[in-house]
Motif scaffolding. Structure first.
Motif: not given
Length: 564
Positions: A319, A323, A327, A421, A448-449, A452
């Motif tokens: 992840n 990510s 992104f 995902i 994930r965040t 990103q």
């Protein structure tokens, strides 16, 4: 009307306590009595999903609305140099607070945690619409991020409570469609609101959707707490929160992301005292966080025994890397068409449309395959290979690339990454005990965040470093530095240059983006390698089977801990 298997009381736990069926030796027996499961009627399920997914839709809508409004807001306050911090403050806050909601949903309940997230998000959003200054607006975005970090996490956990894992991927795909819909219309809606009523109304417009979600969640999401937590006094419930671990984790992530942000946004060198200091601070708090989680916290926000297991670690890394690549591609592909192909901004953004459609269809397709086959390992590897193929093709773009390639090469990236995902989330939930589901879900969203933000920040820093070097090689003269600075800070300048300087600028951007695209392919290769380590687990078709699997996972977990 909500109902339960057997005849439990209203205070019965969502799923029986993980310790209810332990034998004298402390281990569960597979032949323990059938567990009690929580059920809802079809109509109640529709209402619950409407409440949860409207919040997911709103979170995505808000992100792209704000991205559209950054320039008008900067111009309104006459502080365009601070405008980028509107997005940065939100993302940093999301990254820092996302992992906390997994534990919060076990303590406050799914409804309590979701209402807390919606309250913080709503408070921040309303404050943005009423902000008297840029500084207040940036702070309000940080408050909104405190709630936004929990919306996706708690919504995912709540759906997991209600849907068997064999069907769970399909529901995740539908949730991703709502997310994609919000992200897709946010930009046009934000631009229209700004042009028609002013940017403040773009924030205030979100209040009706927020109110709907809040009311429905408060009314319908009544998934009960576990008996162990429900019977505890308030003080004992508060003690289950890992405040020290949460603070050190937030400091670790926040310092790391701020260092990357200052490097890319402010164009500071890696050796700058502020950047170095933040990296050192991140390492220091990271060591402290591991120490707290390992030796001090009775209810760690990220249990180390969990993250060191094979599948959770593989899912987290996949992840993170996936990510970062996804992104980076979303932000840099339009830049390629604007600076190398000299397309209009609208045309550059339009090239992402097939990618956006692929994201929605890829997630639903993965859910459909898992529902039909009950398998996910082969699908995960094929999806990761598709993303790797796409990023490799993008890295090979040049002046001779056909339009067909420029329009279609991104499709396997969006389709494959959306599938990865989805399947990795299900793989993670399928291999943990019930007590770890919420924390595990929060952890996946954390990675994930973080990926990103790192993907955007690091790719931006790498792009600017290579671009500056190439421009200095190609552009020389008395006013060279001033011209190079203008080219780096505004792509519109390229069209105004004379033919020789324009070619130098285009070639420099092409070289810099080529390096970034190669790094994206490398990240997708790391994603594929991480997916290889994921273990195949059965996907239960009913809630009873799912609870039995959770109990078997708990037994294996207890044996691992006792053997260690």
């Amino acid at each position: 009307m909500q109902s339960r298997a057997s005849t439990p009381t209203e205070s019965s736990p969502l799923l029986s306590s993980p310790h209810d069926h332990l034998a004298d030796d402390g281990l569960e027996r597979p032949d323990s009595p059938d567990p009690v499961v929580f059920r809802v009627s079809k109509m109640d399920l529709i209402w619950i999903l409407a409440g949860l997914w409207s919040a997911v839709f709103l979170g995505a809508l808000d992100g792209t609305i704000v991205a559209t409004l950054i320039t008008p807001i900067g111009n309104y306050f006459n502080k365009s140099d601070q405008a980028s911090y509107i997005g940065t403050s939100y993302l940093l806050s999301v990254c820092c607070f996302t992992p906390l909601y997994g534990r919060l949903s076990d303590i406050l309940g799914r409804r309590g945690a979701m209402l807390l997230g919606l309250t913080l998000f709503g408070t921040g959003t309303i404050s943005c619409g009423l902000a008297p200054s840029m500084e207040v607006l940036i702070a309000a975005r940080a408050v909104a991020g405190m709630g936004g970090g929990g919306i996706m996490t708690v919504a995912s956990v709540a759906v997991t409570d209600l849907i068997p894992l064999k069907q769970r991927g399909l529901y995740q795909g539908m949730a991703n469609i709502m997310f994609g819909l919000g992200a897709g219309i946010g930009g046009p809606v934000g631009g229209w609101m700004n042009d028609t009523f002013g940017w403040r109304y773009a924030f205030l417009l979100q209040i009706p959707v927020l109110a709907f979600s809040f009311i429905v969640v408060a009314w319908k999401v009544s998934i009960p707490l576990s008996q162990e937590v429900k019977n505890q006094p308030l003080y004992s419930k508060i003690r289950r929160m890992d405040f020290v671990g949460s603070a050190t984790l937030a400091a670790t992530i926040g310092s790391l992301l701020m260092a990357c942000t200052f490097k890319s946004t402010e164009s500071l060198p890696w050796s700058h005292p502020l950047v170095c200091g933040l990296f050192i601070t991140s390492v220091g708090f990271g060591v402290l966080f591991v120490t707290v989680e390992a030796y001090w916290s009775p209810y760690p926000v990220m249990p180390l025994y969990f993250i060191t297991q094979r599948t959770p670690l593989a899912v987290s890394l996949s992840n993170l890397f996936g990510s970062m690549s996804a992104f980076s591609m979303i932000y840099n592909v339009p830049l390629y068409f604007s600076t190398v192909r000299l397309n209009s901004s609208a045309d550059a953004g339009l090239h992402l449309l097939p990618h956006s459609v692929a994201i929605s269809t890829g997630s639903v397709f993965a859910g459909w395959v898992m529902r039909r086959t009950g398998k996910l390992y082969g699908l995960t590897l094929l999806s990761a290979m598709g993303a790797l193929y796409a990023s490799t093709m993008v890295a090979m773009w040049n002046d001779n690339s056909s339009k067909w390639h420029l329009w279609t090469d991104l499709i396997p990236q969006g389709f494959g990454m959306a599938s990865v995902i989805t399947t990795t989330l299900i793989a993670l939930i399928a291999c943990v005990s019930k007590t770890d589901v919420a924390v595990a879900t929060g952890m996946t969203y954390l990675f994930r965040t973080t990926g990103q933000v790192l993907g955007v920040s690091l790719s931006g820093a790498l792009l600017q470093a290579v671009l500056q070097s190439k421009l200095r090689q190609r552009i020389q003269g008395p006013n060279a530095e001033e011209l190079i600075l203008r080219i780096r800070h505004s792509t519109d300048v390229i069209r105004e240059l004379d033919p020789m300087l324009r070619k130098s600028a285009i070639d420099s951007y092409a070289d810099a983006l080529h390096v970034v695209f190669i790094c994206q392919a490398a990240l997708n290769f790391l994603t594929f390698l991480s997916c290889l380590a994921i273990q195949e687990s059965p996907l239960p078709g009913t809630l009873e089977e799912q609870e039995s699997q959770y109990r078997r996972n708990l037994t294996r977990q207890q044996r691992r801990i006792s053997d260690a």
